[in-house]
Every structure is written in structure tokens, then in C-alpha cells.
Design an enzyme around this catalytic site. Structure first.
Site, PDB file in Angstrom:
ATOM      1  N   ASN A 182      -5.326  12.600   0.778  1.00 36.95           N
ATOM      2  CA  ASN A 182      -4.422  11.735   1.545  1.00 36.95           C
ATOM      3  C   ASN A 182      -5.234  10.997   2.591  1.00 36.95           C
ATOM      4  O   ASN A 182      -6.452  11.192   2.722  1.00 36.95           O
ATOM      5  CB  ASN A 182      -3.283  12.552   2.177  1.00 36.95           C
ATOM      6  CG  ASN A 182      -2.174  11.657   2.715  1.00 36.95           C
ATOM      7  OD1 ASN A 182      -1.740  10.736   2.039  1.00 36.95           O
ATOM      8  ND2 ASN A 182      -1.737  11.890   3.929  1.00 36.95           N
ATOM      9  N   LYS A 183      -4.561  10.154   3.354  1.00 38.67           N
ATOM     10  CA  LYS A 183      -5.222   9.302   4.349  1.00 38.67           C
ATOM     11  C   LYS A 183      -6.203  10.086   5.214  1.00 38.67           C
ATOM     12  O   LYS A 183      -5.910  11.206   5.626  1.00 38.67           O
ATOM     13  CB  LYS A 183      -4.122   8.652   5.213  1.00 38.67           C
ATOM     14  CG  LYS A 183      -4.590   7.710   6.290  1.00 38.67           C
ATOM     15  CD  LYS A 183      -5.472   6.606   5.789  1.00 38.67           C
ATOM     16  CE  LYS A 183      -4.872   5.801   4.667  1.00 38.67           C
ATOM     17  NZ  LYS A 183      -5.868   4.940   3.963  1.00 38.67           N
TER      18      LYS A 183
ATOM     19  N   ARG B 299       0.856  -1.182   0.000  1.00 37.99           N
ATOM     20  CA  ARG B 299       0.000   0.000   0.000  1.00 37.99           C
ATOM     21  C   ARG B 299       0.890   1.228   0.000  1.00 37.99           C
ATOM     22  O   ARG B 299       2.107   1.111   0.090  1.00 37.99           O
ATOM     23  CB  ARG B 299      -1.020   0.003   1.153  1.00 37.99           C
ATOM     24  CG  ARG B 299      -0.635  -0.657   2.437  1.00 37.99           C
ATOM     25  CD  ARG B 299       0.503  -0.029   3.162  1.00 37.99           C
ATOM     26  NE  ARG B 299       0.298   1.399   3.352  1.00 37.99           N
ATOM     27  CZ  ARG B 299       1.235   2.295   3.551  1.00 37.99           C
ATOM     28  NH1 ARG B 299       2.518   1.913   3.580  1.00 37.99           N
ATOM     29  NH2 ARG B 299       0.986   3.569   3.719  1.00 37.99           N
ATOM     30  N   GLY B 300       0.240   2.418  -0.091  1.00 35.06           N
ATOM     31  CA  GLY B 300       1.010   3.651  -0.274  1.00 35.06           C
ATOM     32  C   GLY B 300       1.073   3.911  -1.780  1.00 35.06           C
ATOM     33  O   GLY B 300       1.446   3.004  -2.555  1.00 35.06           O
ATOM     34  N   ALA B 301       0.717   5.139  -2.189  1.00 24.48           N
ATOM     35  CA  ALA B 301       0.521   5.406  -3.620  1.00 24.48           C
ATOM     36  C   ALA B 301       1.704   4.988  -4.520  1.00 24.48           C
ATOM     37  O   ALA B 301       1.502   4.265  -5.507  1.00 24.48           O
ATOM     38  CB  ALA B 301       0.174   6.888  -3.801  1.00 24.48           C
TER      39      ALA B 301
ATOM     40  N   GLN C 285      -1.553   2.587  10.053  1.00 28.09           N
ATOM     41  CA  GLN C 285      -0.278   2.641   9.296  1.00 28.09           C
ATOM     42  C   GLN C 285       0.791   3.430  10.047  1.00 28.09           C
ATOM     43  O   GLN C 285       1.975   3.173   9.894  1.00 28.09           O
ATOM     44  CB  GLN C 285      -0.498   3.279   7.918  1.00 28.09           C
ATOM     45  CG  GLN C 285      -1.311   2.444   6.940  1.00 28.09           C
ATOM     46  CD  GLN C 285      -2.779   2.800   6.974  1.00 28.09           C
ATOM     47  OE1 GLN C 285      -3.313   3.169   8.009  1.00 28.09           O
ATOM     48  NE2 GLN C 285      -3.451   2.669   5.845  1.00 28.09           N
TER      49      GLN C 285
ATOM     50  N   ASP D 112      -2.011  10.745  -2.032  1.00 31.86           N
ATOM     51  CA  ASP D 112      -2.428   9.740  -3.010  1.00 31.86           C
ATOM     52  C   ASP D 112      -2.779  10.353  -4.347  1.00 31.86           C
ATOM     53  O   ASP D 112      -2.739   9.687  -5.382  1.00 31.86           O
ATOM     54  CB  ASP D 112      -3.621   8.947  -2.469  1.00 31.86           C
ATOM     55  CG  ASP D 112      -3.147   8.052  -1.363  1.00 31.86           C
ATOM     56  OD1 ASP D 112      -3.009   8.540  -0.226  1.00 31.86           O
ATOM     57  OD2 ASP D 112      -2.856   6.879  -1.642  1.00 31.86           O
TER      58      ASP D 112
ATOM     59  N   ARG E  65      -7.935  -0.342  -6.211  1.00 30.26           N
ATOM     60  CA  ARG E  65      -8.091   0.783  -5.284  1.00 30.26           C
ATOM     61  C   ARG E  65      -8.315   2.061  -6.117  1.00 30.26           C
ATOM     62  O   ARG E  65      -7.539   2.329  -7.025  1.00 30.26           O
ATOM     63  CB  ARG E  65      -6.846   0.928  -4.371  1.00 30.26           C
ATOM     64  CG  ARG E  65      -6.641  -0.298  -3.480  1.00 30.26           C
ATOM     65  CD  ARG E  65      -5.670  -0.027  -2.358  1.00 30.26           C
ATOM     66  NE  ARG E  65      -6.234   0.842  -1.353  1.00 30.26           N
ATOM     67  CZ  ARG E  65      -5.529   1.383  -0.357  1.00 30.26           C
ATOM     68  NH1 ARG E  65      -4.241   1.150  -0.271  1.00 30.26           N
ATOM     69  NH2 ARG E  65      -6.103   2.166   0.535  1.00 30.26           N
TER      70      ARG E  65
HETATM   71  O1  MRU Z   1      -4.417   3.284   2.441  1.00 39.40           O
HETATM   72  P1  MRU Z   1      -2.939   3.456   2.263  1.00 39.40           P
HETATM   73  O2  MRU Z   1      -2.136   2.905   3.364  1.00 39.40           O
HETATM   74  O3  MRU Z   1      -2.500   3.002   0.897  1.00 39.40           O
HETATM   75  O4  MRU Z   1      -2.761   5.032   2.305  1.00 39.40           O
HETATM   76  C1  MRU Z   1      -1.486   5.582   2.167  1.00 39.40           C
HETATM   77  C2  MRU Z   1      -1.454   7.048   2.287  1.00 39.40           C
HETATM   78  O5  MRU Z   1      -2.454   7.700   2.486  1.00 39.40           O
HETATM   79  C3  MRU Z   1      -0.130   7.704   2.057  1.00 39.40           C
HETATM   80  O6  MRU Z   1      -0.010   8.854   2.836  1.00 39.40           O
HETATM   81  C4  MRU Z   1      -0.002   8.100   0.591  1.00 39.40           C
HETATM   82  O7  MRU Z   1      -0.282   7.007  -0.222  1.00 39.40           O
HETATM   83  C5  MRU Z   1       1.316   8.634   0.265  1.00 39.40           C
HETATM   84  S1  MRU Z   1       2.512   7.353   0.317  1.00 39.40           S
HETATM   85  C6  MRU Z   1       4.011   7.929  -0.127  1.00 39.40           C
END
Ligand code: MRU
Length: 340
Positions: free
Chosen positions: A245-246, A46-48, A195, A236, A89
């Protein structure tokens, strides 16, 4: 930190299974693009930026499976694989950016499928290396914003684990520390998937970078008490009017504004989607059990009570001090001028 994902010499995709961190450091080795898609969906990865690279590697695996087909059928099958991977996603730009980059090669190369497969595999490896280089530049640019003894708040995990290596929001911290500055990190725990508590704390502790975890509702108080002086988060998707973002990021930005604390967003250009506006973006809603249960096990909400589980929120540009890309640090207006 070790890379969160890599293409192996055996033409498989090896990734850290982030669903079992910090309890266990376990690796998955996948050779079917359907399994890569599933891993993105259930957040083994996970993470963009990491999702983008996983998607690219998933496409590379699909070319290996389909390269025996005649070219027309190969392209049709690859488009089906692309649809499956893109359906995992909806919010992170990088997923679509990576799959489209691969589709462009697949549909425009004059070669036969076996040669296209080689090109796509090479491209996936290039994208993984590019991600590390981009993150290091984000680190270099963002480190200029950090002073000795700064205490940096971050939300979710935008570190090494959210990328191939080094991270986006955590890159300036890593770079500033490499320069000899003393930087402390405060990590929001990041309900419901945790996370911050599980991943940000894990990777910073692994690399001996000082980190403290707080509950998500604490940052406003800590800002007021002078115990946070910069905020850096990842993203993201950046549209022409906001940062996605999250979930929880927007509240952090509001608190930062009220306390005159700079709020920075680290964004590789692969995350920019400046032709879009807020209304174009689908915010992922995940299973309500992530909210009603702790780690999928212990129910904490009474039976029969509904839970809402939006995975991301929207921070308008007016709350953003600066956006750190691999090219520099920009106000939102400067960012639009440079990249739109
Ligand atoms: O749901 P996730 O864990 O994929 O969400 C991740 C985030 O929101 C991060 O902050 C974002 O993807 C940037 S990662 C470099």
C-alpha cells in the site's frame, strides 16, 4: 460522493481530475484510450480499484477505434493497447486484473470485432457497477469491527475517489455512520502526493463525516495518547505474504502493533494476487521532484541533493490483524485458506 469515473451515453470516459482537488472539482471526458492511459500515469485517476475500472474503460475505447479492422489485426491492435495501458503503473493488481479480464473476452469471443466491442463496453460498465457493490459489502463487513465513538486512522486515500464510489478503507466508516455509530476519522496527509490531505479530507468533508488531518509522522504519538483506536487502510496488491500500500503504511502498522491497536486492510478480491510473493512485485518509483518540490512548485530540498520516491511499501502479514473483503473479515492465514 459522485462517481470518480463513468462510461457515458456518448461512449466516452468521464472522470474527476484528482490532480486539481481540493481546489477545483473538474471533470475530464476522454474518447481515446491513449489519453486514459496517460490519465492513469499522471494520476488524474488513481487508487487501485479506480485504476482497474479506468483500464477496462480504456480497453473499451480501444475496441471502438479498432473494430473496423479484420479480426486478426483487431486482436493485434488490442494487445498493443493492453500493453500501453498496463505500462502506466506497476504496483496496483487491479490494472492487470482488469486488462486481462478484457483480453480474455477479446481473444475468446467467436464474434466479429464490432460485436466484441459491444461486449467489452458492456463488461466495462459491469465492472464499474461491480466495484460499487463490492465496496458496499466491504463496508458492511468492516462496519462490524467499528464501535460507537471509534477514532479510525487511515493512510492515503482509499475512499470513494480511489474506487468508482464508496471506497474500500472508508467503506466501513461510511457504513457504520449509516448505522448510526459516531465515527471520527484521522487522515495521514500522505507525503509526497498528499492524497490524505487533499482527497480523503475532501471526500469526507463533502459527505459531512468528521475528519482531522495529521502530518504523516504524528500517528504514533496519537496512538500512544489513546486518540486512535482502529486503523483501516486500503491496498494496491495483496500477495501470499504481505500487503502493498501507499508508502508510509508499514510504519503505521508497526506503530499500531506497538500500541496494540488493530490494523485492518480493506481489499476487494480484485486486489488479491495470492500466487505471488513479495519478491514478485515491482514497487513504483516516481519522479523525485514529487519529494523535492511542494505541489510541483516550491523547491524544499537544496539543488543537487538526490531524493528517493518509492510510491508503495510492504506490510508483512504478521502486522495485519484482519483483511476485509466483500466476503467477510479474515486473518491473513484465513485469507490464504479461502482464496489461494
Ligand atoms: O498512488 P495512489 O494514489 O494510486 O495510491 C493509492 C493507494 O495506495 C490506496 O491506498 C490503494 O490504492 C487502495 S485504494 C482503494
Amino acid at each position: 460522493m459522485i462517481p470518480s469515473i463513468e462510461w457515458t451515453e456518448e461512449n466516452t470516459v468521464k472522470m474527476i481530475d484528482q490532480t486539481v482537488l481540493p481546489f477545483e472539482l473538474k471533470f475530464l471526458e476522454l474518447n481515446d484510450y491513449r489519453d486514459v492511459a496517460h490519465s492513469i500515469k499522471i494520476m488524474n485517476i488513481r487508487g487501485a480499484p479506480a485504476i482497474g475500472v479506468a483500464a477496462a474503460m480504456g480497453m473499451a475505447l480501444a475496441t471502438i477505434e479498432y473494430k473496423i479492422l479484420p479480426k486478426k489485426d483487431f486482436i493485434t491492435s488490442m494487445e498493443e493497447a493492453a500493453n500501453l495501458i498496463q505500462s502506466t503503473r506497476p504496483t496496483a493488481s487491479n490494472l492487470f486484473w482488469a486488462v486481462n479480464r478484457m483480453l480474455k473476452i477479446i481473444t475468446s469471443a467467436p464474434d466479429d470485432p464490432p460485436n466484441i466491442s459491444e461486449l467489452v463496453i458492456e463488461e466495462a460498465k459491469i465492472m464499474a457497477q461491480e466495484d460499487i457493490n463490492v465496496n458496499k459489502n466491504i463496508g458492511k463487513n468492516g462496519a462490524k469491527l467499528l464501535a460507537d465513538n471509534d477514532i479510525v486512522l487511515t493512510h492515503c486515500n482509499a475512499g470513494s475517489l480511489a474506487t468508482v464510489q464508496y471506497g474500500t478503507a472508508l467503506a466501513p466508516v461510511r457504513y457504520a455512520i449509516e448505522q448510526g455509530k459516531r465515527i471520527n476519522v484521522i487522515a495521514d496527509e500522505t507525503r509526497p502526493r498528499l492524497q490524505g490531505a487533499r482527497l480523503t479530507a475532501y471526500e469526507l468533508h463533502y459527505d459531512k463525516i468528521p475528519v482531522k488531518v495529521i502530518s504523516d509522522t504524528s500517528s504514533g504519538l496519537l496512538m500512544r495518547l489513546g486518540k486512535i483506536n482502529k486503523v483501516i487502510v486500503g491496498t494496491d496488491r495483496v500477495t501470499s505474504d504481505a500487503v502493498f500500500n501507499k508508502i508510509g503504511t508499514y510504519l503505521v502498522a508497526l506503530a499500531a502493533k506497538d500500541n496494540s491497536i488493530p490494523f485492518y486492510v480493506a481489499a476487494p478480491t480484485s486486489t488479491l494476487s495470492l500466487h505471488e510473493t513479495i519478491k514478485d512485485v515491482v514497487i513504483e518509483q516516481r519522479d523525485s521532484s514529487e519529494v523535492s518540490h511542494i505541489l510541483g512548485k516550491l523547491r524544499i530540498v537544496p539543488e543537487g541533493v538526490e531524493c528517493l520516491n518509492y510510491a508503495f511499501d510492504i506490510t508483512p502479514f504478521k502486522l495485519v490483524t484482519g483483511i476485509i473483503t466483500e466476503d467477510g473479515v479474515f486473518t491473513p492465514q484465513e485469507l490464504l485458506k479461502k482464496y489461494k
